[in-house]
Design a protein around this motif. Structure first.
Motif: not given
Length: 321
Positions: A8, A34-35, A37-41, A13, A17
């Motif tokens: 995370l 969303q940033v 939670y999402d590791t795609a960031f 951060r 959350r």
């Protein structure tokens, strides 16, 4: 080293959350959360790296988009939660002020033109969103430390109806305690705006932005409404206080005049950091030649660091990492 857990990223951060987890409805994560939670960031190096991305997503390059108003809800959640460290709450309140005043600040900077990427509809929506949450933030005044109050006072000036007479009394009371300092100047000016004293507001704008003073802020043209000029000045004053509180300026450095270097004075701020600024410390003994004690916490390289107690009423600066 910053704590990393389950990919995370930086500690702040994770704190953000936790706050959002308690607020968000099941299955409805606001787009700007969303940033969290999402590791795609992707990964972030540290708190500063993450916060720069997070804030820029909400107020991208100091402009409002159609999604900015939705981000206000998330900012407000974080700004009023004690799990978020006070320096970050100060920055979050400053962000609310910045969102609410985009139009006025750009008008002052760009007159007679309009900023090319301005979105007036989105600016109005974002301002209304901040107005809807401002009362809740202002209601925390009594329990907040002075640093956060210095961010709340400008927010009260934007929405005087939300502030009311009780807030006006509180802002004036703190201004009296800090009279003769740059923080006191900000508070006195904000109080005049909350009180609706347009003559005093205009006089303060002329005083702080006059060409004949060495500690002037940037001025704006006379053709603009007083409110626009005032919010433009108030933003600069708040920015100056934020830098001072984060240790990026000498304790009592005055803002630069046109072509003049910063001037440090020997007038110390009163030790009035009552309330929460974790860990709870009220005084910092300044070095030789810099005057007496002042009510500030110290940060290394602009980041929030743990304060170490060397003795009663003394703290020392952490070495840079």
């Amino acid at each position: 080293m910053w704590l990393l857990v389950q990919g995370l990223g930086p500690e702040i951060r994770q704190t953000f959350r936790l706050v959002v987890d308690d607020r968000v409805e099941a299955g409805r994560v606001p787009i700007h959360a969303q940033v969290l939670y999402d590791t795609a960031f992707g990964s972030f190096r540290d708190d500063r790296d993450f916060l720069g991305f997070f804030y820029n997503e909400i107020l991208h390059q100091d402009t409002c988009s159609r999604d900015t108003a939705d981000g206000v809800e998330v900012v407000a959640w974080l700004a009023v939660d004690d799990r978020v460290p006070a320096p970050h709450r100060m920055n979050l309140v400053r962000l609310l002020f910045a969102i609410a005043t985009v139009h006025e600040r750009h008008a002052a900077e760009c007159w007679p033109d309009e900023r090319a990427d301005a979105d007036r509809v989105s600016e109005a929506r974002a301002r209304a969103a901040v107005e809807a949450v401002a009362g809740h933030a202002l209601a925390r005044w009594d329990g907040e430390c002075t640093a956060v109050r210095l961010a709340l006072a400008p927010l009260a000036a934007v929405f005087p109806a939300q502030a009311g007479t009780e807030m006006l009394t509180r802002v004036r009371g703190l201004a009296d305690l800090m009279r003769g300092t740059t923080a006191g100047d900000l508070l006195e000016f904000a109080a005049e705006m909350v009180g609706g004293n347009e003559v005093a507001v205009l006089a303060a704008v002329e005083h702080h932005t006059g060409w004949d003073t060495d500690n002037a802020f940037r001025g704006s043209v006379n053709e603009l409404p007083v409110t626009v000029c005032a919010l433009h000045l108030l933003d600069q004053m708040g920015f100056h206080e934020r830098r001072r509180l984060l240790g990026l300026l000498p304790s009592e450095a005055r803002p630069c005049g046109r072509g003049s270097p910063p001037v440090a004075t020997n007038s110390a701020l009163p030790a009035v950091l009552a309330g929460r600024w974790a860990p709870a410390v009220v005084d910092l003994e300044r070095g030789a030649g810099m005057g007496a004690k002042t009510g500030l916490l110290v940060y290394a390289d602009g980041d929030v660091k743990e304060v170490l107690h060397a003795a009663p009423h003394r703290i020392r600066r952490e070495p840079r990492l």
